[in-house]
Design a protein around this motif. Structure first.
Motif, PDB file in Angstrom:
ATOM      1  N   TYR A 263       0.842  -1.204   0.000  1.00  0.00           N
ATOM      2  CA  TYR A 263       0.000   0.000   0.000  1.00  0.00           C
ATOM      3  C   TYR A 263       0.875   1.251   0.000  1.00  0.00           C
ATOM      4  O   TYR A 263       0.674   2.174  -0.788  1.00  0.00           O
TER       5      TYR A 263
ATOM      6  N   LEU B  29       1.532   4.759  -2.468  1.00  0.00           N
ATOM      7  CA  LEU B  29       1.303   6.129  -1.960  1.00  0.00           C
ATOM      8  C   LEU B  29       2.455   7.057  -2.328  1.00  0.00           C
ATOM      9  O   LEU B  29       2.275   8.281  -2.387  1.00  0.00           O
TER      10      LEU B  29
ATOM     11  N   LEU C 201      -6.481   3.662  -2.945  1.00  0.00           N
ATOM     12  CA  LEU C 201      -5.420   4.249  -2.117  1.00  0.00           C
ATOM     13  C   LEU C 201      -6.015   5.168  -1.060  1.00  0.00           C
ATOM     14  O   LEU C 201      -5.477   6.236  -0.741  1.00  0.00           O
TER      15      LEU C 201
ATOM     16  N   HIS D 229      -8.932   5.222   2.582  1.00  0.00           N
ATOM     17  CA  HIS D 229      -9.767   4.491   3.537  1.00  0.00           C
ATOM     18  C   HIS D 229     -11.246   4.725   3.254  1.00  0.00           C
ATOM     19  O   HIS D 229     -12.078   4.678   4.156  1.00  0.00           O
TER      20      HIS D 229
ATOM     21  N   PRO E   1     -12.135   9.534   7.466  1.00  0.00           N
ATOM     22  CA  PRO E   1     -11.261   8.662   6.676  1.00  0.00           C
ATOM     23  C   PRO E   1     -11.082   9.239   5.276  1.00  0.00           C
ATOM     24  O   PRO E   1     -12.019   9.796   4.707  1.00  0.00           O
ATOM     25  N   GLY E   2      -9.869   9.120   4.756  1.00  0.00           N
ATOM     26  CA  GLY E   2      -9.610   9.661   3.432  1.00  0.00           C
ATOM     27  C   GLY E   2      -8.421   8.993   2.800  1.00  0.00           C
ATOM     28  O   GLY E   2      -8.211   7.782   2.964  1.00  0.00           O
ATOM     29  N   ALA E   3      -7.654   9.782   2.102  1.00  0.00           N
ATOM     30  CA  ALA E   3      -6.562   9.249   1.293  1.00  0.00           C
ATOM     31  C   ALA E   3      -5.457   8.649   2.160  1.00  0.00           C
ATOM     32  O   ALA E   3      -5.257   9.039   3.303  1.00  0.00           O
ATOM     33  N   GLY E   4      -4.726   7.724   1.524  1.00  0.00           N
ATOM     34  CA  GLY E   4      -3.492   7.215   2.105  1.00  0.00           C
ATOM     35  C   GLY E   4      -3.691   6.561   3.445  1.00  0.00           C
ATOM     36  O   GLY E   4      -4.469   5.619   3.589  1.00  0.00           O
ATOM     37  N   LEU E   5      -3.009   7.081   4.444  1.00  0.00           N
ATOM     38  CA  LEU E   5      -3.024   6.459   5.772  1.00  0.00           C
ATOM     39  C   LEU E   5      -4.065   7.083   6.691  1.00  0.00           C
ATOM     40  O   LEU E   5      -4.115   6.767   7.876  1.00  0.00           O
ATOM     41  N   GLN E   6      -4.874   7.971   6.163  1.00  0.00           N
ATOM     42  CA  GLN E   6      -5.883   8.642   6.990  1.00  0.00           C
ATOM     43  C   GLN E   6      -7.074   7.707   7.211  1.00  0.00           C
ATOM     44  O   GLN E   6      -8.032   7.679   6.430  1.00  0.00           O
ATOM     45  N   SER E   7      -7.019   6.952   8.294  1.00  0.00           N
ATOM     46  CA  SER E   7      -8.104   6.010   8.566  1.00  0.00           C
ATOM     47  C   SER E   7      -9.188   6.643   9.421  1.00  0.00           C
ATOM     48  O   SER E   7     -10.208   6.009   9.706  1.00  0.00           O
TER      49      SER E   7
END
Lengths: 516, 516
Positions: free
Chosen positions: A471, A475, A488, A490, B226-232
Motif C-alpha cells: 500500500y 502512496l 489508495l 480508507h 477517513p480519506g486518502a493514504g493512511l488517513q483512517s
C-alpha cells in the motif's frame, strides 16, 4: 469560530472535516515563484483522474487524460435508454429504459459528509435525497423460524427486536443482574429508556406487564390503518421472542448506523454521472482522449512516457513531466512499466471483488401503489442481497427498481449468466419477497456485472494490509509516476476515496514542483 | 392477489390499507336509481372540507363551501414572501422570504401510507422526500452529566446508547441472568446480534473485550474523516456508561419507530399547500365562498340553513339539503345552532393544544456548509423543542430553517410574545446548540402561533375519551348536519385524519340519500 461559546465548553459537537485539509494549487504559486506549470498525463478519466485533472488545472498545469472508455466517470456510470454495453463475456446489451429513467450502475448514494458533496456544490450539480432507509421496505431471510421465509417490514422487525431486547434487559436489571454495573438511579433511568425504546407494557396499565413487550403497537405497522371515527387500527400480533431472536431478523440493523450509510444520503438529480460530466466540463473535454488504451508506462530522467492505442487501434506515445495513474491496480499491474518489480507486486496486492446490479423497468410503480414503499432498500439472504426502490419520480408512470445489488459469490453466479438468465433468476427470487407482481409489467431491463466489465474487472478492491508495504509503495511517487484512486484511501468503493486520493496526489506533485 | 404464493404462506407481509375501504359516490348511483344529486353546504375549506366537496362532487352533488379565510387549506398553510397575516394578538407580519423559499406553518410531512398520498397521486401533486431523520442532526438536553448541555449528533448518541445497552445485555446474558428466558442457542443468537448492533469489542481482537462497548468506531462520527493514504479517521472517545444512561440522551429515539414518523416521509414539491390548491382546483374555486364567517347553523325538516357574513360583513343565509361542518370543534361550539345541548357539550369536549413554529431565513446554508446537515430534525429540551433543516434546495443561496416547532407551555410562552421577541428568544436558544452562527445571516423571519391564529385557535385537539359519548355524538348526523375533521379520527393533526373523516361523512351522507 463559535466565539465565546467555545470558551465556555458550549461549542457544538465536532463535525468531521471532510478530509485532511486541502488547498488546491493556485496560478499565483507559479507567478509568485517564477516557476512554470508543468505537463501531466492522467491515466483514467474516472473520478480520481477527473479530480486530479480538475485540481491541477486550477493552477494552470497542462493536463491530458487518457481514458479507455468512450465516456467520463469510470465506475460512476449511469445507464439510460439508447446506451449499449458489451461485456467481457461478449454479450451486448442495449438499454431500452424510457426517457428520464436510468440506473446508476456504479455508485448510487453520497453521504452528507463526503468530499463528493463539496464537488457537487463547487460544480453546481443539483442534489436530491437518496432514500437509504425505509420502514416499509422489507427483510426476507431463509430459516426455520416463524418469521423466516417471508417478507417482514423493517418496521415490524425493529419493533419486535427492540421490544424483546428491551424486555430482556429490563428483566435482568430488575432481577439485580446489573447491580454491579449500575447505580440505583442509573437502573431507573435505564428502565425508563427501555420502556420507551422497546414499547414495553404498551397496551395495558398492568404494573406486572410494565417491562413486557406485548407487541400490538402501531410500530409494527397496521393491518387496517387508523382512520376516521372508531377505526383505531388493527395490528397483527408479534411473533414469539424465541422466533425473533433465532431468526436473526435484526442482523442488518446496524447498516443504518454506519458512518457512510446512516441517513441522510443524497444523489445527483438525473443520475450519478452528472458529477462525472460536470468534472469533464470543468476540466475541458478537449483534454480527454477517449478510447485510449494504455499499453506502457515509463518514468524517464526528464518526465514520463506513456504508450497507448487510440480508438482506431493506432499506437501513440505521449510524454509529460509527470504521470498520475488512476487505473485500477489489478489492471495497472498488467501494463508493462519500468517502475520495478516492487510496484508490480504492490499493484497485484489488492484483490478486486465482484458486484453486480440489475435494473428492472416497470410500467407501473407497484411498490408505491400496492406496498407504500417510496424508495429504500429491501435486504435478503437470497442471492439478490438488496433490492433498491427508486428515490425519485414518485407516482410516475414507470420506474427502475434495482432488482439485485449483490457481491462475492452471488455476484459471480450472476456474472456467469447471460442477461436474460440473470433477469429470470432475479424475478424468481424477487417474487419470493414481493409475490407475482414482481414479474409483471417489466418493460425493459439491464444488468451490469462489474467483474465482467471492461476497464474495471471488479467493483472495488480489498487490501489484506492497508498499512503495509505494498500500500505504501503506491502512496509514494515512483520516479515521475504517481498513483491515485479509491484503492489508495480508507474510503474504498466511494467517490470520496477517489477524490481524496486525487487531492493527495495533486498535493504531493505540486509540492514537489514548487520545491524542486 | 399473489396467487399460489399466498396459498403456500409466502405472501408478503400485510400492508395496511390506507383506511377503511372507500368507494367515492358515482354519478351512476343517481342515474341508475332515478334519484337526483342533492345540495350540500360544507363549512370550512380546510382539508376535511375540500375532501368532502371533492368526493361529493364526483357524483354530481351541488356543493358550496363557506370558508372564513381567504385561501383554501386551513391549517395546511404555506407562507411565502408577500403573504401577510394578522394574529389574534393584533400583530401583523409580512413574510419577506425570497422567491422559492417557504415555510409550511401547519403540516409539513406525509407518511407513505397515509391516504394523503393517494390524493397527491390522484390530483397530480409532485412529491419529494421529507427528511425526518438525520444522523448528523443534533440532540441537546440540559442536565448534569458529561453529555448534557451540549450538542451531540444523533449518530453519536445512537452509537453510545446502543453500545452500552448491548454491553449490559450481553453481560447479563453471559452471567446467566436470562437462562430462564432463553435457550442456549437463543443466548448465542442474542449475543451475536448484540455484538453487531452495539459494535461491541470493535477495536480489539481480545476475547475478554468481545462484549464491551469500546466506543471509537466511526458510528460515533469522525473528528477527522477517513480519506486518502493512511488517513483512517480519528474518533473522539465515547462518554462513560453512567453519563450516557443518566443523561437520557436516548429519550426520543423511539420517535423514529412510530407508525406516522418512521422514514421515509414525503412533502409536496414547493409547499404543503400544493395539496390544498390542487383540491381547490378539482372542486372548482367558484364553489368556495372565501371570507365567509359562519354565525348560525339550523337543521330543518327539509334540509339545513346556515347564516354567515361575507368578507364585506354582509349577512347571508344559505340553504341546502345537507350541511357538513368541518369547523374545529372548539370554534364550532360557539356558533349558535339548533342541534341540541348534547352537540354543544360534544363540541366542547376536545381541547385544543398550542403549537408554533418560526421560520428563519438565512442567506447562507451554514447547516449544510459547516455542519453537513442536509435536512432532518434536531431535538432539544430547550423551549425550541425541534429545529427543522430544509429537505430541499440543497446548496442553494438561502434557506428557511424552522427555528422552533414546539407545543404546550413552550408554545404558549412564545405565543405571548411579539414576533421580534420570539425571534430573539429562538436565536438565543438555538445558539446554545449551534453556536453564534445561528444568529448570523438571518434575512427574514416569520412565526406562527396556532393558538393565536384566527379560525384555528389551536394546533389540534385532544379527546379525554375517544370512544366516549361526546365523540360518538359528532360521528352521527344531527338532523341534516354532519361533522367531519381530523378531530373525528384516530389520526388527529394529520391530513390523513381529515381526509378519512371526510370520506366517512361522504359515505354516510350518500348512503342516506341512496336509501331514503
Amino acid at each position: 469560530m463559535f466565539g465565546a461559546m467555545g470558551a465556555l465548553g458550549l461549542a457544538p459537537a465536532a463535525v468531521a472535516t471532510p478530509a485532511t485539509a486541502f488547498t488546491p494549487p493556485n496560478p499565483s504559486d507559479f507567478t509568485l515563484s517564477g516557476r512554470s506549470a508543468r505537463t501531466v498525463l492522467v491515466l483514467g478519466a474516472g473520478i480520481a483522474g477527473l479530480t486530479t485533472a480538475y485540481e491541477l488545472g486550477k493552477a494552470g498545469y497542462r493536463v491530458t487524460l487518457l481514458e479507455g472508455r468512450g465516456r467520463p466517470g469510470g465506475r460512476n456510470w449511469t445507464v439510460r435508454g439508447g446506451d449499449t454495453e458489451t461485456d467481457l463475456n461478449g454479450e451486448t446489451q442495449r438499454v431500452r429504459f424510457a426517457d428520464g429513467q436510468y440506473m446508476n450502475a456504479g455508485p448510487g448514494r453520497i453521504p452528507q459528509h463526503h468530499v463528493t458533496m463539496d464537488y457537487c456544490r463547487e460544480l453546481g450539480v443539483p442534489l436530491e435525497p437518496f432514500v437509504n432507509q425505509n420502514a416499509n421496505a422489507l427483510l426476507y431471510y431463509t430459516g426455520d423460524t416463524a418469521v423466516s421465509n417471508q417478507a417482514v417490514t423493517h418496521r415490524a422487525a425493529k419493533a419486535d427486536v427492540y421490544g424483546y431486547v428491551s424486555e430482556l434487559l429490563a428483566k435482568a436489571t430488575d432481577a439485580g443482574a446489573l447491580d454491579g454495573e449500575l447505580s440505583a438511579d442509573d437502573r431507573e433511568s435505564l428502565i425508563e429508556f427501555l420502556r420507551d425504546f422497546g414499547d414495553l407494557g404498551n397496551s395495558t396499565g398492568d404494573d406486572a406487564a410494565a417491562n413486557l413487550y406485548l407487541g400490538g403497537s402501531g410500530r409494527r405497522g397496521y393491518d387496517v390503518a387508523p382512520g376516521a371515527g372508531l377505526q383505531s387500527g388493527t395490528v397483527s400480533p408479534a411473533p414469539a421472542l424465541g422466533d425473533v431472536i433465532a431468526s436473526g431478523i435484526g442482523r442488518e440493523f446496524s447498516f443504518e448506523f454506519g458512518w457512510d450509510q446512516a441517513v441522510m444520503m443524497l444523489q445527483p438529480v438525473g443520475g450519478m454521472d452528472r458529477i462525472a460530466y460536470a468534472l469533464e466540463r470543468a476540466v475541458g473535454p478537449a483534454k480527454i482522449r477517449y478510447g485510449a488504451t494504455v499499453t506502457g508506462i515509463r518514468t524517464t530522467p526528464t518526465g514520463a512516457d506513456v504508450d497507448y492505442t487510440d480508438a482506431a487501434g493506432v499506437p501513440h506515445t505521449a510524454t509529460a513531466d509527470f504521470v498520475v495513474n488512476t487505473i485500477p491496480p489489478h489492471l495497472a499491474a498488467r501494463i508493462p512499466h519500468n517502475l520495478g518489480p516492487a510496484v508490480t507486486t504492490a499493484l497485484q496486492a489488492p484483490r478486486p471483488g465482484a458486484t453486480g446490479k440489475i435494473g428492472l423497468e416497470y410500467s407501473r410503480r407497484w411498490w408505491e401503489e400496492d406496498r407504500r414503499i417510496y424508495g429504500g432498500i429491501t435486504n435478503t439472504d437470497l442471492d439478490l442481497s438488496h433490492i433498491w426502490y427508486p428515490s425519485s419520480g414518485f407516482h410516475g408512470s414507470s420506474g427502475v427498481v434495482v432488482g439485485y445489488y449483490n457481491y462475492g459469490q452471488d455476484a459471480l453466479d450472476y456474472a456467469a449468466l447471460p442477461h436474460s438468465a440473470r433477469r429470470s433468476r432475479a424475478v424468481v427470487n424477487g417474487a419470493k419477497i414481493h409475490g407475482d407482481v414482481y414479474g409483471r409489467d417489466i418493460t425493459s431491463s439491464f444488468s451490469v456485472s462489474w467483474s465482467a466489465t471492461r476497464f474495471s474487472e471488479g467493483g472495488w478492491v480489498g487490501w489484506a494490509d492497508q498499512e503495509g508495504p505494498d500500500y505504501r509503495t503506491l502512496l509514494a511517487p515512483q520516479g515521475n509516476v504517481y498513483f491515485a484512486g479509491d484503492h489508495l484511501s480508507h474510503a474504498i468503493a466511494w467517490q470520496h476515496g477517489a477524490m481524496t486520493s486525487a487531492r493527495a496526489a495533486v498535493t504531493a506533485l505540486h509540492e514537489r514542483v514548487m520545491t524542486s
